[in-house]
Motif scaffolding. Structure first.
Motif, PDB file in Angstrom:
ATOM      1  N   GLN A  44       0.813  -1.221   0.000  1.00 40.29           N
ATOM      2  CA  GLN A  44       0.000   0.000   0.000  1.00 40.29           C
ATOM      3  C   GLN A  44       0.849   1.275   0.000  1.00 40.29           C
ATOM      4  O   GLN A  44       0.336   2.375  -0.225  1.00 40.29           O
ATOM      5  CB  GLN A  44      -0.975   0.015   1.189  1.00 40.29           C
ATOM      6  N   PRO A  78       1.917   2.186  -4.937  1.00 41.80           N
ATOM      7  CA  PRO A  78       1.730   3.558  -5.442  1.00 41.80           C
ATOM      8  C   PRO A  78       3.022   4.159  -6.019  1.00 41.80           C
ATOM      9  O   PRO A  78       2.997   4.734  -7.099  1.00 41.80           O
ATOM     10  CB  PRO A  78       1.257   4.341  -4.213  1.00 41.80           C
ATOM     11  N   ARG A  88      -2.237  -7.131   9.402  1.00 43.16           N
ATOM     12  CA  ARG A  88      -2.865  -6.008   8.683  1.00 43.16           C
ATOM     13  C   ARG A  88      -3.403  -4.993   9.689  1.00 43.16           C
ATOM     14  O   ARG A  88      -3.845  -5.377  10.790  1.00 43.16           O
ATOM     15  CB  ARG A  88      -4.027  -6.500   7.824  1.00 43.16           C
ATOM     16  N   ALA A 112      -6.198  -3.636   9.689  1.00 42.56           N
ATOM     17  CA  ALA A 112      -7.589  -3.978  10.034  1.00 42.56           C
ATOM     18  C   ALA A 112      -7.648  -5.107  11.062  1.00 42.56           C
ATOM     19  O   ALA A 112      -8.601  -5.186  11.837  1.00 42.56           O
ATOM     20  CB  ALA A 112      -8.364  -4.375   8.780  1.00 42.56           C
ATOM     21  N   LYS A 117      -7.240   2.246  13.565  1.00 43.81           N
ATOM     22  CA  LYS A 117      -8.467   2.756  12.957  1.00 43.81           C
ATOM     23  C   LYS A 117      -8.243   4.075  12.222  1.00 43.81           C
ATOM     24  O   LYS A 117      -8.979   4.422  11.311  1.00 43.81           O
ATOM     25  CB  LYS A 117      -9.473   2.973  14.089  1.00 43.81           C
ATOM     26  N   GLY A 119      -5.577   5.635   7.032  1.00 44.68           N
ATOM     27  CA  GLY A 119      -6.185   5.620   5.696  1.00 44.68           C
ATOM     28  C   GLY A 119      -7.650   5.228   5.713  1.00 44.68           C
ATOM     29  O   GLY A 119      -8.432   5.699   6.529  1.00 44.68           O
ATOM     30  N   HIS A 120      -8.004   4.343   4.783  1.00 41.60           N
ATOM     31  CA  HIS A 120      -9.391   3.913   4.617  1.00 41.60           C
ATOM     32  C   HIS A 120      -9.493   2.414   4.830  1.00 41.60           C
ATOM     33  O   HIS A 120      -8.497   1.699   4.777  1.00 41.60           O
ATOM     34  CB  HIS A 120      -9.862   4.250   3.207  1.00 41.60           C
ATOM     35  N   LEU A 121     -10.730   1.944   4.998  1.00 39.22           N
ATOM     36  CA  LEU A 121     -10.979   0.522   5.253  1.00 39.22           C
ATOM     37  C   LEU A 121     -10.222  -0.379   4.267  1.00 39.22           C
ATOM     38  O   LEU A 121      -9.554  -1.336   4.671  1.00 39.22           O
ATOM     39  CB  LEU A 121     -12.493   0.254   5.164  1.00 39.22           C
ATOM     40  N   ALA A 122     -10.302  -0.071   2.977  1.00 37.67           N
ATOM     41  CA  ALA A 122      -9.675  -0.945   1.975  1.00 37.67           C
ATOM     42  C   ALA A 122      -8.143  -0.936   2.094  1.00 37.67           C
ATOM     43  O   ALA A 122      -7.485  -1.926   1.783  1.00 37.67           O
ATOM     44  CB  ALA A 122     -10.094  -0.527   0.568  1.00 37.67           C
ATOM     45  N   ILE A 123      -7.582   0.159   2.547  1.00 38.52           N
ATOM     46  CA  ILE A 123      -6.127   0.250   2.760  1.00 38.52           C
ATOM     47  C   ILE A 123      -5.761  -0.563   4.004  1.00 38.52           C
ATOM     48  O   ILE A 123      -4.793  -1.315   4.031  1.00 38.52           O
ATOM     49  CB  ILE A 123      -5.692   1.726   2.958  1.00 38.52           C
ATOM     50  N   ARG A 124      -6.590  -0.422   5.052  1.00 34.05           N
ATOM     51  CA  ARG A 124      -6.308  -1.132   6.308  1.00 34.05           C
ATOM     52  C   ARG A 124      -6.448  -2.646   6.146  1.00 34.05           C
ATOM     53  O   ARG A 124      -5.818  -3.410   6.861  1.00 34.05           O
ATOM     54  CB  ARG A 124      -7.257  -0.652   7.413  1.00 34.05           C
ATOM     55  N   ASN A 125      -7.279  -3.067   5.198  1.00 32.16           N
ATOM     56  CA  ASN A 125      -7.445  -4.504   4.976  1.00 32.16           C
ATOM     57  C   ASN A 125      -6.201  -5.138   4.364  1.00 32.16           C
ATOM     58  O   ASN A 125      -6.070  -6.354   4.345  1.00 32.16           O
ATOM     59  CB  ASN A 125      -8.637  -4.756   4.046  1.00 32.16           C
ATOM     60  N   ARG A 126      -5.307  -4.349   3.810  1.00 33.42           N
ATOM     61  CA  ARG A 126      -4.147  -4.907   3.109  1.00 33.42           C
ATOM     62  C   ARG A 126      -2.817  -4.451   3.743  1.00 33.42           C
ATOM     63  O   ARG A 126      -1.872  -5.223   3.828  1.00 33.42           O
ATOM     64  CB  ARG A 126      -4.218  -4.460   1.637  1.00 33.42           C
ATOM     65  N   THR A 157     -10.946  12.782   6.406  1.00 33.00           N
ATOM     66  CA  THR A 157     -10.830  11.462   7.031  1.00 33.00           C
ATOM     67  C   THR A 157      -9.970  10.574   6.137  1.00 33.00           C
ATOM     68  O   THR A 157     -10.209  10.499   4.941  1.00 33.00           O
ATOM     69  CB  THR A 157     -12.223  10.819   7.154  1.00 33.00           C
ATOM     70  N   GLY A 158      -8.989   9.909   6.731  1.00 36.94           N
ATOM     71  CA  GLY A 158      -8.202   8.953   5.962  1.00 36.94           C
ATOM     72  C   GLY A 158      -6.934   9.536   5.364  1.00 36.94           C
ATOM     73  O   GLY A 158      -6.060   8.796   4.933  1.00 36.94           O
TER      74      GLY A 158
END
Ligand SMILES: Cc1cc2nc3c(=O)[nH]c(=O)nc-3n(C[C@H](O)[C@H](O)[C@H](O)COP(=O)(O)OP(=O)(O)OC[C@H]3O[C@@H](n4cnc5c(N)ncnc54)[C@H](O)[C@@H]3O)c2cc1C
Ligand code: FES
Ligand code: FES
Lengths: 291, 171
Positions: free
Chosen positions: A35, A39, A77, A79, A99, A102-109, A190-191
């Motif tokens: 992540q 980029p 991760r 998340a 928490k 970043g965002h949920l999808a970033i935290r998932n990875r 946010t994020g």
């Protein structure tokens, strides 16, 4: 906006990953959550010849409580920290910090190890690892070594990691019973990465005097940093409004923040003062609630 | 194509499991999952906006969790269960509660951001059937929409959550 060519390696265990790193040296890069790395590869700011994917090495993930420490595998991760029942119960500071990434999808990875190795001065994990004196374990084909987070994180995007080394675990000493804590930051949205972040732990003795203070500022210098002198001088003091005000003033003058397109140095100073007063108040609330 | 040989030699055959189907593709390791989904698997509902994780248009589910397909190489997705917007279908083959609510509440205009938002919240609402508005806004921060101003999307998500709760409660 497409990454350059590389040879892809997916070692099945840590030993194989270390061997590959030792063979390929500076031409190779570890990929964890990707992540931060993808980029910069997409923007062609990085173009490694070899990528060593550690995601298949299951021994590198997981959250454990052992020998009085909370140990997180480098592949854990964000998340998983955020939703870990063990941490929510025993170490809520860590989920609260995760928490904010970043965002949920970033935290998932994204992973805790990747964040520490990336050493963005605005990132959450470097701030928290320095606040709590986390111990890092680092493996190379030559063996294992241990280092405190404060020494590992050297400067902007710069860490003490040899070309053949892999960060394997991050161990956090738990807070003392009744030790309060708080983490806060200022973001445009946010994020987003924090313009300024402040994290604190605070322990009072039975008479309500300060027994131990830890205060760490992020985005105010090339790395997050603790105010060690101030922490020591705080011992024995009464944490009243005047003291909090004094601490906010000290945070204003701390570090050497930069002006950039996101915020001026002056604004960062003002926000460091504001956040310091907020987190100290919040941490005091937690001390008094006995959590 | 000239020079084709060299390029073909660098390609690797992999199998991706997308929306319940196994799809065989021949790809270079550097190819992003988002591009393989769009160009090789021909599932163009997954959109690409920024390719650095910010816009959320490329969000898909990897093993049930919303993730950026622009920040994963396709070669890393072997053996994973992938679902894209094309896999979002209601029980009777029609709209899901969220799709229906997005429709009713005018939660989309051009639709560029919509697949990422629907995929994210299909997964989120499954685990969080009764979110507060703050929680919805926090999750939605990962998806940029240049058309709607977000208010109708938030309304749609709240409505969908209520519809799902009734469904589950009634079942
Ligand atoms: C849109 C967006 C918003 C974000 N917002 C935030 C935010 O608000 N706060 C925040 O803290 N972060 C944020 N991030 C960054 C995110 O937290 C990343 O997950 C993290 O910085 C890197 O972790 P990773 O696992 O993805 O590492 P990778 O991208 O895989 O790797 C990063 C670097 O570390 C090296 N590396 C990784 N793991 C190891 C290891 N175990 N040993 C040795 N070297 C290793 C890699 O070689 C690479 O150089 C954001 C990212 C995006 C895309
Ligand atoms: S294209 Fe992946 S987040 Fe924008
Ligand atoms: S509907 Fe057009 S970007 Fe969201």
């Amino acid at each position: 906006m497409k990454p350059g060519k590389f040879t892809y390696h997916a070692p099945e265990n840590l030993h194989a990953a270390n061997q590959l790193l030792a063979e390929l040296g500076d031409d190779a890069k570890i990929i964890a959550g990707g992540q931060s790395l993808i980029p910069v590869m997409n923007l062609r700011l990085a173009q490694p010849d070899h990528l060593i994917d550690i995601n298949g090495i299951s021994e590198l993930a997981g959250i454990h409580q052992e020998n009085g420490l909370f140990t997180l595998g480098c592949l854990t991760r964000h998340a998983d920290v955020e939703t870990s029942p063990l941490l929510m119960d025993k170490f809520p500071l860590l989920p609260a910090a995760a928490k904010r990434i970043g965002h949920l999808a970033i935290r998932n990875r994204g992973t805790i190890g990747g964040s520490l190795c990336n050493a963005d001065p605005a990132a959450e994990w470097p701030l928290i690892a320095i606040l709590l004196d986390a111990h890092l374990s680092i493996q190379s084909s030559g063996g294992e070594r241990h280092t405190p987070a404060k020494e590992f994180i050297q400067s902007v995007y710069t860490v003490d990691l040899g070309a053949d080394e892999i960060l394997t675990t991050v161990a956090f000493p738990p807070l003392a019973r009744g030790e309060g804590w708080a983490v806060n930051q200022i973001c445009r949205r946010t994020g987003d990465f924090a313009l300024v972040s402040v994290a604190v732990t605070l322990k009072l003795d039975r008479q309500g005097h300060i027994e131990r203070l830890r205060l760490c500022l992020g985005s105010m210098d090339v790395t997050p940093f603790r105010l060690i002198d101030v922490e020591q001088a705080a011992r024995g003091k009464i944490p009243d409004k005047a003291w909090i005000h004094e601490m906010a003033g000290i945070a204003f003058d701390a570090g050497s923040p930069e002006s950039d397109m996101h915020a001026s140095a002056q604004y960062r100073r003002e926000m460091a003062a504001h956040l310091t007063s907020e987190v100290l108040t919040e941490a005091l609330g937690r001390c008094r609630a006995g959590t | 194509m000239s020079g084709g040989n060299l390029i073909v030699m660098e390609k690797r055959p992999i199998t991706l499991h997308i929306n319940g189907c196994d799809i065989d593709v021949l790809i270079e390791p550097r190819k992003l999952l988002s591009d393989v989904i769009r160009e090789d698997a021909r599932l163009t509902g997954t959109h690409v906006g920024c390719e650095h994780g910010v816009c959320g248009a490329c969000t898909i589910l990897i093993d049930g969790r919303p993730q950026r397909s622009c920040l994963t190489f396709a070669i890393q997705a072997q053996g994973k269960t992938l679902s894209t917007i094309e896999g979002v279908v209601g029980e009777d083959g029609g709209y899901t509660a969220l799709q229906q609510a997005m429709h009713e509440e005018h939660g989309l205009q051009c639709g560029f951001c919509t697949p990422g938002i629907i995929v994210t919240f299909e997964a989120y609402l499954k685990n969080n059937p009764d979110p507060t508005e703050d929680e919805i806004r926090d999750v939605l921060s990962g998806n940029l929409c240049r058309c709607t101003g977000y208010q109708n999307i938030i309304r749609a998500i709240k409505k969908a959550a209520a519809m799902i709760r009734v469904d589950v409660g009634g079942a």
